[in-house]
Each structure stands twice: as C-alpha cells, then as structure tokens.
Scaffold this motif. Structure first.
Motif, mmCIF file in Angstrom:
data_model
loop_
_atom_site.group_PDB
_atom_site.id
_atom_site.type_symbol
_atom_site.label_atom_id
_atom_site.label_comp_id
_atom_site.label_asym_id
_atom_site.label_seq_id
_atom_site.Cartn_x
_atom_site.Cartn_y
_atom_site.Cartn_z
ATOM 1 N N LYS A 38 0.823 -1.201 0.000
ATOM 2 C CA LYS A 38 0.000 0.000 0.000
ATOM 3 C C LYS A 38 0.861 1.256 0.000
ATOM 4 C CE LYS A 38 -3.624 2.456 -0.033
ATOM 5 N NZ LYS A 38 -4.349 2.575 -1.312
ATOM 6 N N SER A 42 0.690 3.803 -3.199
ATOM 7 C CA SER A 42 0.081 5.113 -2.910
ATOM 8 C C SER A 42 0.814 6.244 -3.600
ATOM 9 C CB SER A 42 0.062 5.363 -1.399
ATOM 10 O OG SER A 42 -0.826 4.480 -0.762
ATOM 11 N N LYS A 301 -4.090 4.217 -6.507
ATOM 12 C CA LYS A 301 -3.928 5.424 -5.696
ATOM 13 C C LYS A 301 -5.274 6.065 -5.383
ATOM 14 C CE LYS A 301 0.466 6.910 -7.790
ATOM 15 N NZ LYS A 301 1.114 8.020 -8.523
ATOM 16 N N SER A 302 -5.290 6.873 -4.358
ATOM 17 C CA SER A 302 -6.442 7.745 -4.141
ATOM 18 C C SER A 302 -6.308 8.924 -5.100
ATOM 19 C CB SER A 302 -6.464 8.247 -2.699
ATOM 20 O OG SER A 302 -5.359 9.112 -2.462
ATOM 21 N N MET A 305 -3.657 11.428 -3.952
ATOM 22 C CA MET A 305 -2.256 11.056 -4.153
ATOM 23 C C MET A 305 -1.895 11.094 -5.638
ATOM 24 S SD MET A 305 -0.866 10.796 -1.273
ATOM 25 C CE MET A 305 0.720 10.206 -1.875
#
Length: 419
Positions: A38, A42, A301-302, A305
């Motif tokens: 993670k 990310s 990714k979010s 990010m």
C-alpha cells in the motif's frame, strides 16, 4: 518484575497465552507485506510547496476525480481558477460545487466557463473571447485534466462534428485550445512563470504507432483501449512539439521564452473513469468491484495522491531550469518509454494533419450552423406570416360577429318602434 518473567521464559518456555511464533511470524509478514504494498502503490507525495496568490489558472476536468483534487489544492494556495465545464455556470450541481470549493479553500476567485470539449466551435468561442483583450489578460497556468474513455464492449461514438469522441476530447480539444491561446501565452511578461501542464496515462506505452492518416482515417481497427492509448500518445507528441513552437517565438524584448510545457503521468487512481473501465459499465461489473474493492484500494492510488505529481509540476521551481517538455512521474523527472514521442517527422505529420482536420471540421460546422440559422429564420418568418394571417382572420371574424350583433340590435330596435 521483568527478571522473574525472563527467568520463567528461560526455564519454563513461553506462557500458554502467547501465540505460536510461526503463526505470529506468518501474520506479521502478511500484514507487513500489505502495508509495504500500500505504501508503494500510494505514490510519492509532492515535496515542493509554493504560494499561488494572484496566479490565473485555466483548468479542464476540475470537477471530478484527479482534476477535482488538483483544483482544490491550487485554490487552497490562492490561485484564481477558471474551470472549463460542459455544464453552464448556472447549473445547480456546478453552483453548489463552486460554492463548496470557495468555502473550503477560503478563496472567492473561482468561477466557471461553459466549454464543451467535444465541440471545436465551443472551444473557439471561449478561447477567442479570452485572447480578445488589450492589454493581454494574465495567464500563468493551463492544466488540461479532462479526458474521456469508452468502456470495453461499447461501440465507437462520434461527436456532432463527426470526430471520434476519445480522439476529440483527449487530444484534438487540447490542440485547438492551446493553439488559440498561444498569443496569450506568448504575451506574458518575461518575469512570469507560465506552465502548461498536460496529464497523460501510462497506457500510451501500448498504443499503436502513429501513422500518416491516423488523424482522419475512420476505417482503421478501433477498440476502446487502443483509442484511449492512441489519444494519449498523440497528446504527448503534440506537447513536445508545442514546446518547440513556443521556443521558436521571438519575443519583442528579445528575451527567452518563459513558458514551459510539463507532461505528467499521475498513475492509476480510484476515479470514476477507472471504475467505469473496471466495471465495463455493467451492474455485474459494479457488484464485483464492490466485492473486491479491497484489491482496488490496495493497488490503486487515491485521487488526492494521484494529483501530487500534477501539483509538483505546478509548483516545483526546478522545472524552470533547462528546456521544457519534461516528463514527470511520481514527483520526479523520468524518461519517456517510447522514442517516437520525440520523433520530429511523426510530430510534424501529426501537427499538419490535426490542423487540417480542425480547419475542415470548423468549416463544415460553420456551414451547418449557417444553414440551420437560415432554416430557422425561414421557419420563423413562415410562422410569423401564418400568425399574421391567423390574426387577420380572427380580426375579420370578430368584425363579422360585431356587424351581425349590430344588425341584430338594429332589427330588434326597429321592430320595437313599429310595435
């Protein structure tokens, strides 16, 4: 207390409540691997920081996904945002969105202009209005986050002007917009930091090679994946060429060009577009996406990010040193994965064919609008004549009724007098 416990461990071994070391090691390793994965997926946070107060930014795709996060971060640093949106400024959703963005960033210099990126005419209307100003309007940054894709399994679609949708929105719209805004970009004072940020996607690596005729040829093999990848590859080729176009301009003050084109790969993120792609636009796909959401959360990714590399391109001072046309990924400069992006022959043919397609399409669109306007005027004229005739008929009918009433009244009066 510690000494008796250590002595008990030495003589009696581990207490009964202590888990099996192998099991503990297994779970610790698994959790550690997930955490490391993670952390890696990310992405890298933006290491640069900069105040943007007073800087004017034109932005597409600023209402959803990565673009929305980028817009928020730019606005929170004081930038004056001009969001180009398909919806009109009075659209309820857009009004609420801008009000919310102003409130959260404490920045009132955010507004929207209606621009349909699927229409060359709509783009020209906005861009010509922007540059039609003396002295030239301030313009510090152009961020082109808007993009579209056709979900797998769906058929090819075209805009009203007859251009394949992904090619139009992802590539040709940006070419047209920057082409018209060029005078405004070139006219900015030398001491002003001007940046054109063009996000792309790593899918360009698998795109077919750009061949002569690719811009206008509608008979070539088409698929949603290849169409999207090809539009991103073409956009990157154009970005490099556009930087050379700016560098070739001779400023009146004889100073070097201060505008820099920056190409950015934000990476794969959990955006609406990615969800549409993964779910194939079906309810079954959406159900599977929800069931296996942990996998998407782990590997993608979010949006926030993913926006970090775009923010790095907007704020890093080192990008001003050296030539433009740099490629940013994970907040650092990297090399292109394909050599043909810097192929001058490919870039020249792409530029020429794109100009011809834009000119041809705009002429056809102008003729169509003129024809529709003429037909509308003739239709309105006919409706006006029909309305006038109907009014005359009603007037005559009313006059006839009044004459009948008057005649009837006269006859009644005469009869009464005779009696």
């Amino acid at each position: 207390m510690p000494l008796p416990f250590l002595a008990s461990l030495y003589f009696d071994g581990l207490p009964p409540w202590f888990p099996d070391p192998l099991v503990a090691l297994k779970y610790t390793t698994a959790l550690g691997s997930l955490a490391l994965t993670k952390w890696y997926t990310s992405g890298r946070p933006n290491p640069s920081e900069r105040k943007l107060h007073g800087r004017v930014v034109i932005m597409t795709g600023g209402t959803s996904g990565i673009g929305a996060k980028t817009a928020f971060q730019l606005a929170s640093r004081g930038a004056q945002l001009c969001l180009l949106t398909r919806q009109p400024p009075n659209d309820p959703f857009l009004v609420d969105y801008i009000d919310d963005l102003r409130t959260r960033t404490n920045n009132q210099m955010i507004y929207a202009e209606q621009v349909d990126l699927a229409s060359l005419h709509s783009i020209r209307q906005f861009a010509t209005k922007w540059i039609d100003n003396a002295p030239p309007r301030r313009l510090d940054m152009v961020v082109l986050c808007a993009a579209t894709l056709t979900t797998p399994g769906h058929k090819r679609s075209e805009t009203e002007e007859g251009i394949e949708t992904e090619w139009m929105v992802n590539y040709l719209a940006n070419v047209h917009l920057l082409g018209i805004l060029s005078p405004a970009i070139k006219a900015q004072p030398f001491d002003r930091d001007v940046r054109i940020i063009i996000p792309t996607c790593s899918s360009y690596i698998g795109a077919p090679k750009l061949e002569p005729g690719d811009v206008t040829d509608k008979t070539r093999f088409w698929s949603p994946k290849l169409a999207y990848a090809r539009s991103k590859l073409a956009l990157m080729v154009f970005a490099k060429t556009y930087q050379k176009h700016l560098d070739a301009y001779k400023r009146p003050d004889q100073l070097p060009m201060n505008a820099r084109v920056v190409i950015v790969d934000p990476g794969f993120a959990r955006t609406v577009g990615m969800r549409r792609w993964l779910t194939r636009g079906s309810l079954l796909g959406l159900f599977l996406y929800v069931v296996f959401y942990f996998v998407a959360w782990l590997l993608l990714k979010s949006p926030n990010m993913a926006a970090q590399s775009i923010l790095f391109a907007a704020m890093d001072g080192g990008l001003l040193r050296g030539p433009g046309g740099k490629f940013i990924k994970e907040c650092m400069e990297v090399d292109f994965a394909r050599r043909d992006i810097e192929d001058e022959e490919v870039a020249k043919k792409l530029w020429e064919e794109s100009d011809k397609l834009i000119e041809k399409t705009e002429k056809a669109s102008a003729l169509r609008r003129a024809r529709e306007k003429k037909e509308k005027e003739e239709r309105e004229k006919v409706e006006e004549i029909e309305s006038l005739v109907e009014t005359i008929k009603k007037g005559k009918a009313k006059q006839g009724e009044e004459k009948k009433k008057k005649k009837k009244k006269t006859t009644t009066t005469t009869t009464t007098t005779t009696d």
